[in-house]
Design a protein around this motif. Structure first.
Motif, PDB file in Angstrom:
ATOM      1  N   ARG A  79       0.828  -1.199   0.000  1.00 13.51           N
ATOM      2  CA  ARG A  79       0.000   0.000   0.000  1.00 13.51           C
ATOM      3  C   ARG A  79       0.868   1.256   0.000  1.00 13.51           C
ATOM      4  O   ARG A  79       0.515   2.269  -0.609  1.00 13.51           O
ATOM      5  N   GLU A  80       1.995   1.181   0.703  1.00 16.74           N
ATOM      6  CA  GLU A  80       2.901   2.329   0.765  1.00 16.74           C
ATOM      7  C   GLU A  80       3.456   2.685  -0.606  1.00 16.74           C
ATOM      8  O   GLU A  80       3.738   3.849  -0.889  1.00 16.74           O
ATOM      9  N   GLU A  81       3.628   1.694  -1.482  1.00 19.54           N
ATOM     10  CA  GLU A  81       4.122   1.949  -2.832  1.00 19.54           C
ATOM     11  C   GLU A  81       3.037   2.559  -3.718  1.00 19.54           C
ATOM     12  O   GLU A  81       3.339   3.297  -4.662  1.00 19.54           O
ATOM     13  N   VAL A  82       1.782   2.259  -3.408  1.00 24.68           N
ATOM     14  CA  VAL A  82       0.671   2.761  -4.227  1.00 24.68           C
ATOM     15  C   VAL A  82       0.301   4.195  -3.876  1.00 24.68           C
ATOM     16  O   VAL A  82      -0.051   4.997  -4.754  1.00 24.68           O
ATOM     17  N   LEU A  83       0.407   4.551  -2.606  1.00 27.32           N
ATOM     18  CA  LEU A  83      -0.039   5.865  -2.149  1.00 27.32           C
ATOM     19  C   LEU A  83       0.532   7.042  -2.933  1.00 27.32           C
ATOM     20  O   LEU A  83      -0.208   7.980  -3.265  1.00 27.32           O
ATOM     21  N   PRO A  84       1.850   7.069  -3.267  1.00 23.88           N
ATOM     22  CA  PRO A  84       2.374   8.209  -4.034  1.00 23.88           C
ATOM     23  C   PRO A  84       1.701   8.386  -5.385  1.00 23.88           C
ATOM     24  O   PRO A  84       1.597   9.510  -5.885  1.00 23.88           O
ATOM     25  N   LEU A  85       1.215   7.292  -5.984  1.00 25.98           N
ATOM     26  CA  LEU A  85       0.520   7.400  -7.267  1.00 25.98           C
ATOM     27  C   LEU A  85      -0.807   8.141  -7.131  1.00 25.98           C
ATOM     28  O   LEU A  85      -1.280   8.775  -8.076  1.00 25.98           O
ATOM     29  N   LEU A  86      -1.387   8.059  -5.936  1.00 25.09           N
ATOM     30  CA  LEU A  86      -2.712   8.632  -5.714  1.00 25.09           C
ATOM     31  C   LEU A  86      -2.650  10.034  -5.151  1.00 25.09           C
ATOM     32  O   LEU A  86      -3.673  10.703  -5.018  1.00 25.09           O
ATOM     33  N   GLY A  87      -1.445  10.485  -4.792  1.00 22.40           N
ATOM     34  CA  GLY A  87      -1.291  11.840  -4.278  1.00 22.40           C
ATOM     35  C   GLY A  87      -1.945  12.056  -2.932  1.00 22.40           C
ATOM     36  O   GLY A  87      -2.444  13.146  -2.636  1.00 22.40           O
ATOM     37  N   THR A  88      -1.985  11.012  -2.108  1.00 22.12           N
ATOM     38  CA  THR A  88      -2.607  11.113  -0.787  1.00 22.12           C
ATOM     39  C   THR A  88      -1.899  10.184   0.182  1.00 22.12           C
ATOM     40  O   THR A  88      -1.190   9.263  -0.222  1.00 22.12           O
ATOM     41  N   ALA A  89      -2.113  10.426   1.483  1.00 23.59           N
ATOM     42  CA  ALA A  89      -1.566   9.555   2.527  1.00 23.59           C
ATOM     43  C   ALA A  89      -2.664   8.687   3.128  1.00 23.59           C
ATOM     44  O   ALA A  89      -2.425   7.940   4.085  1.00 23.59           O
ATOM     45  N   ALA A 145      -4.754   5.648   3.487  1.00 22.86           N
ATOM     46  CA  ALA A 145      -4.659   4.245   3.093  1.00 22.86           C
ATOM     47  C   ALA A 145      -5.957   3.735   2.474  1.00 22.86           C
ATOM     48  O   ALA A 145      -5.939   2.831   1.626  1.00 22.86           O
ATOM     49  N   HIS A 146      -7.088   4.312   2.892  1.00 25.84           N
ATOM     50  CA  HIS A 146      -8.375   3.869   2.334  1.00 25.84           C
ATOM     51  C   HIS A 146      -8.459   4.170   0.843  1.00 25.84           C
ATOM     52  O   HIS A 146      -9.147   3.473   0.094  1.00 25.84           O
ATOM     53  N   ALA A 147      -7.734   5.208   0.381  1.00 23.33           N
ATOM     54  CA  ALA A 147      -7.753   5.568  -1.034  1.00 23.33           C
ATOM     55  C   ALA A 147      -7.196   4.442  -1.894  1.00 23.33           C
ATOM     56  O   ALA A 147      -7.577   4.290  -3.057  1.00 23.33           O
ATOM     57  N   VAL A 148      -6.289   3.637  -1.332  1.00 24.23           N
ATOM     58  CA  VAL A 148      -5.721   2.515  -2.087  1.00 24.23           C
ATOM     59  C   VAL A 148      -6.801   1.472  -2.361  1.00 24.23           C
ATOM     60  O   VAL A 148      -6.932   0.976  -3.487  1.00 24.23           O
ATOM     61  N   GLU A 149      -7.603   1.157  -1.342  1.00 23.56           N
ATOM     62  CA  GLU A 149      -8.680   0.182  -1.521  1.00 23.56           C
ATOM     63  C   GLU A 149      -9.681   0.674  -2.561  1.00 23.56           C
ATOM     64  O   GLU A 149     -10.161  -0.108  -3.396  1.00 23.56           O
ATOM     65  N   VAL A 150      -9.980   1.965  -2.525  1.00 24.99           N
ATOM     66  CA  VAL A 150     -10.917   2.537  -3.491  1.00 24.99           C
ATOM     67  C   VAL A 150     -10.351   2.436  -4.907  1.00 24.99           C
ATOM     68  O   VAL A 150     -11.051   2.051  -5.847  1.00 24.99           O
ATOM     69  N   ALA A 151      -9.056   2.782  -5.069  1.00 31.82           N
ATOM     70  CA  ALA A 151      -8.419   2.734  -6.387  1.00 31.82           C
ATOM     71  C   ALA A 151      -8.373   1.309  -6.932  1.00 31.82           C
ATOM     72  O   ALA A 151      -8.623   1.079  -8.121  1.00 31.82           O
ATOM     73  N   ILE A 152      -8.054   0.349  -6.068  1.00 33.31           N
ATOM     74  CA  ILE A 152      -8.032  -1.061  -6.488  1.00 33.31           C
ATOM     75  C   ILE A 152      -9.423  -1.500  -6.917  1.00 33.31           C
ATOM     76  O   ILE A 152      -9.611  -2.178  -7.940  1.00 33.31           O
ATOM     77  N   GLY A 153     -10.436  -1.099  -6.153  1.00 34.60           N
ATOM     78  CA  GLY A 153     -11.805  -1.456  -6.480  1.00 34.60           C
ATOM     79  C   GLY A 153     -12.240  -0.888  -7.822  1.00 34.60           C
ATOM     80  O   GLY A 153     -12.893  -1.574  -8.622  1.00 34.60           O
ATOM     81  N   ARG A 154     -11.862   0.362  -8.087  1.00 37.99           N
ATOM     82  CA  ARG A 154     -12.223   0.991  -9.358  1.00 37.99           C
ATOM     83  C   ARG A 154     -11.503   0.337 -10.526  1.00 37.99           C
ATOM     84  O   ARG A 154     -12.075   0.200 -11.619  1.00 37.99           O
ATOM     85  N   LEU A 155     -10.257  -0.076 -10.310  1.00 36.06           N
ATOM     86  CA  LEU A 155      -9.513  -0.760 -11.370  1.00 36.06           C
ATOM     87  C   LEU A 155     -10.156  -2.102 -11.691  1.00 36.06           C
ATOM     88  O   LEU A 155     -10.314  -2.459 -12.867  1.00 36.06           O
ATOM     89  N   ARG A 156     -10.540  -2.840 -10.671  1.00 46.37           N
ATOM     90  CA  ARG A 156     -11.224  -4.118 -10.892  1.00 46.37           C
ATOM     91  C   ARG A 156     -12.542  -3.918 -11.639  1.00 46.37           C
ATOM     92  O   ARG A 156     -12.882  -4.671 -12.546  1.00 46.37           O
TER      93      ARG A 156
END
Length: 215
Positions: free
Chosen positions: A168-178, A180-191
């Motif tokens: 998750r720490e590697e994904v966060l910089p891509l999303l421009g936020t700290a 952690a819930h944003a990672v789950e949202v981004a993964i869900g949208r990609l799926r």
């Protein structure tokens, strides 16, 4: 030709009258157009595609449309082609001096018309305009899927890991936020965009990985 409309852009320093009426440029006879794929990060969420500035065009094609509009010829220009670049005006209005040997894919960094003028000299032809293409989709199982810029960045990160876990720490910089819930949202949208929940596997307490072929 009839659907360019407001997407037509005048050269820096030129008036909008140079574009013709609201239907776009008034082209008659045969027309040459330069098509470029752009890797610019402009307008993207911070960190989506890294922090490298400028723009390059690794895909560049010269399209010739016949006068009767019944046929067309497309010629691909290799990204490493070295060309003489004539003096041109950048998008910010500054003058870019002529250069003797420039790699052609880097000319887009000064704006589309700098690239267009260099290709016109290379082809010894008049090039009427440039079309800039930016990635907004991916191909999965033979289907073209529209995916957001942050989704494409996430998919690329997972693909580069080649099946290994991405934290998750590697994904966060891509999303421009700290958050952690944003990672789950981004993964869900990609799926959801892919139409396959099994495309990205959750590895409990570690992160995510891209499903391998055959899984």
């Amino acid at each position: 030709m009839q659907n360019i409309g407001e997407n037509a852009v005048a050269r820096p320093g030129a008036t909008t009258e140079a574009l013709g009426d609201t239907d776009g440029p008034d082209w008659h006879g045969p027309v040459n157009l330069l098509i470029m794929g752009s890797d610019t990060r402009d307008g993207q969420v911070s960190g989506d595609y890294g922090d490298v500035g400028g723009a390059r065009s690794d895909v560049m094609m010269l399209l010739h449309v016949a006068e009767d509009r019944e046929s067309a010829t497309l010629v691909s220009i290799p990204r490493d082609t070295m060309v003489a670049a004539p003096e041109c005006t950048a998008e910010d209005g500054r003058t870019v001096a002529a250069r003797q040997a420039v790699q052609i894919n880097g000319l887009l960094d000064q704006g589309p018309f700098c690239a267009l003028d260099a290709v016109a000299e290379l082809a010894l032809a008049t090039v009427a305009g440039a079309l800039i293409v930016r990635a907004r989709s991916a191909v999965l199982d033979g289907r073209v899927l529209p995916i957001s810029p942050s989704g494409l960045a996430l998919l690329r990160l997972l693909a580069q890991a080649q099946g290994s876990v991405v934290s998750r720490e590697e994904v966060l910089p891509l999303l421009g936020t700290a958050d952690a819930h944003a990672v789950e949202v981004a993964i869900g949208r990609l799926r959801e965009a892919a139409g396959r929940r099994d495309l990205v596997r959750t590895v409990v307490k570690r992160g995510y990985r891209l499903a391998l072929a055959g899984e």
